[in-house]
Design a protein around this motif. Structure first.
Motif, PDB file in Angstrom:
ATOM      1  N   VAL A  55      -1.427   9.514   4.197  1.00  0.00           N
ATOM      2  CA  VAL A  55      -0.710  10.262   5.233  1.00  0.00           C
ATOM      3  C   VAL A  55       0.605  10.812   4.695  1.00  0.00           C
ATOM      4  O   VAL A  55       0.917  11.992   4.876  1.00  0.00           O
ATOM      5  CB  VAL A  55      -0.488   9.386   6.486  1.00  0.00           C
ATOM      6  N   SER A  56       1.392   9.991   4.023  1.00  0.00           N
ATOM      7  CA  SER A  56       2.717  10.431   3.582  1.00  0.00           C
ATOM      8  C   SER A  56       2.650  11.515   2.508  1.00  0.00           C
ATOM      9  O   SER A  56       3.582  12.302   2.364  1.00  0.00           O
ATOM     10  CB  SER A  56       3.553   9.245   3.095  1.00  0.00           C
ATOM     11  N   GLU A  57       1.549  11.609   1.797  1.00  0.00           N
ATOM     12  CA  GLU A  57       1.403  12.645   0.767  1.00  0.00           C
ATOM     13  C   GLU A  57       1.417  14.045   1.381  1.00  0.00           C
ATOM     14  O   GLU A  57       1.808  15.005   0.729  1.00  0.00           O
ATOM     15  CB  GLU A  57       0.101  12.396  -0.011  1.00  0.00           C
ATOM     16  N   PRO A  75       7.868   9.022   0.636  1.00  0.00           N
ATOM     17  CA  PRO A  75       6.413   9.015   0.531  1.00  0.00           C
ATOM     18  C   PRO A  75       5.903   7.873  -0.342  1.00  0.00           C
ATOM     19  O   PRO A  75       6.623   7.362  -1.186  1.00  0.00           O
ATOM     20  CB  PRO A  75       6.102  10.373  -0.082  1.00  0.00           C
ATOM     21  N   GLY A  76       4.667   7.503  -0.093  1.00  0.00           N
ATOM     22  CA  GLY A  76       4.018   6.474  -0.900  1.00  0.00           C
ATOM     23  C   GLY A  76       3.560   5.299  -0.051  1.00  0.00           C
ATOM     24  O   GLY A  76       3.579   5.344   1.175  1.00  0.00           O
ATOM     25  N   ILE A  77       3.182   4.236  -0.707  1.00  0.00           N
ATOM     26  CA  ILE A  77       2.588   3.097  -0.007  1.00  0.00           C
ATOM     27  C   ILE A  77       3.569   2.383   0.916  1.00  0.00           C
ATOM     28  O   ILE A  77       3.161   1.707   1.851  1.00  0.00           O
ATOM     29  CB  ILE A  77       1.937   2.089  -0.979  1.00  0.00           C
ATOM     30  N   GLU A  78       4.864   2.553   0.693  1.00  0.00           N
ATOM     31  CA  GLU A  78       5.870   1.895   1.528  1.00  0.00           C
ATOM     32  C   GLU A  78       6.456   2.840   2.584  1.00  0.00           C
ATOM     33  O   GLU A  78       7.444   2.503   3.235  1.00  0.00           O
ATOM     34  CB  GLU A  78       6.981   1.329   0.647  1.00  0.00           C
ATOM     35  N   ALA A  79       5.852   4.000   2.779  1.00  0.00           N
ATOM     36  CA  ALA A  79       6.391   5.026   3.669  1.00  0.00           C
ATOM     37  C   ALA A  79       6.627   4.537   5.090  1.00  0.00           C
ATOM     38  O   ALA A  79       7.585   4.953   5.745  1.00  0.00           O
ATOM     39  CB  ALA A  79       5.463   6.242   3.690  1.00  0.00           C
ATOM     40  N   VAL A  91       2.267   8.139  13.761  1.00  0.00           N
ATOM     41  CA  VAL A  91       2.317   8.920  12.523  1.00  0.00           C
ATOM     42  C   VAL A  91       0.919   9.030  11.923  1.00  0.00           C
ATOM     43  O   VAL A  91       0.486  10.113  11.514  1.00  0.00           O
ATOM     44  CB  VAL A  91       3.305   8.303  11.505  1.00  0.00           C
ATOM     45  N   THR A  92       0.194   7.932  11.902  1.00  0.00           N
ATOM     46  CA  THR A  92      -1.151   7.911  11.330  1.00  0.00           C
ATOM     47  C   THR A  92      -2.090   8.851  12.079  1.00  0.00           C
ATOM     48  O   THR A  92      -2.812   9.638  11.463  1.00  0.00           O
ATOM     49  CB  THR A  92      -1.710   6.470  11.341  1.00  0.00           C
TER      50      THR A  92
END
Length: 108
Positions: A55-57, A75-79, A91-92
């Motif tokens: 999602v953040s990408e 962005p990234g896995i910790e977004a 957001v998702t």
């Protein structure tokens, strides 16, 4: 010199938050570059880290607040690490809305 048409880049896809108390919050998704693979990756994502990364990408920026404190977009896995469940869920789900809007003709 060719007759190459000049194209204006599309404006980001703005999704306004529908959660009570967050009416001024929004996401700005990239408008260009969406492919079917983005839908497939989103639907096939398993695990919170993978979902956040997918999602953040596609997000360019956001304005999200928690207890009147603006959360920085990284962005990234910790977004989504600093987001409460309701906002992270919104957001998702908004990713799919942005995907659908990306397929519409530009109003410009």
């Amino acid at each position: 010199m060719g007759d190459t048409p000049i194209t204006n880049p599309r404006s980001p896809i703005r999704i306004v938050c529908s959660l009570p108390g967050h009416e001024n919050d929004y996401l700005m998704f990239k408008a260009d570059g969406w492919k079917y693979k983005h839908l497939r990756q989103w639907e096939d994502a398993a695990g919170a880290s993978h979902i956040a990364e997918i999602v953040s990408e596609r997000i360019e920026s956001w304005r999200l607040t928690v207890d009147n404190i603006e959360i920085e977009f990284k962005p990234g896995i910790e977004a989504f690490d600093e987001l409460p469940p309701d906002i992270a869920g919104w957001v998702t789900v908004s990713y799919r809305e942005a995907y659908n809007k990306a397929g519409l003709p530009s109003p410009n």
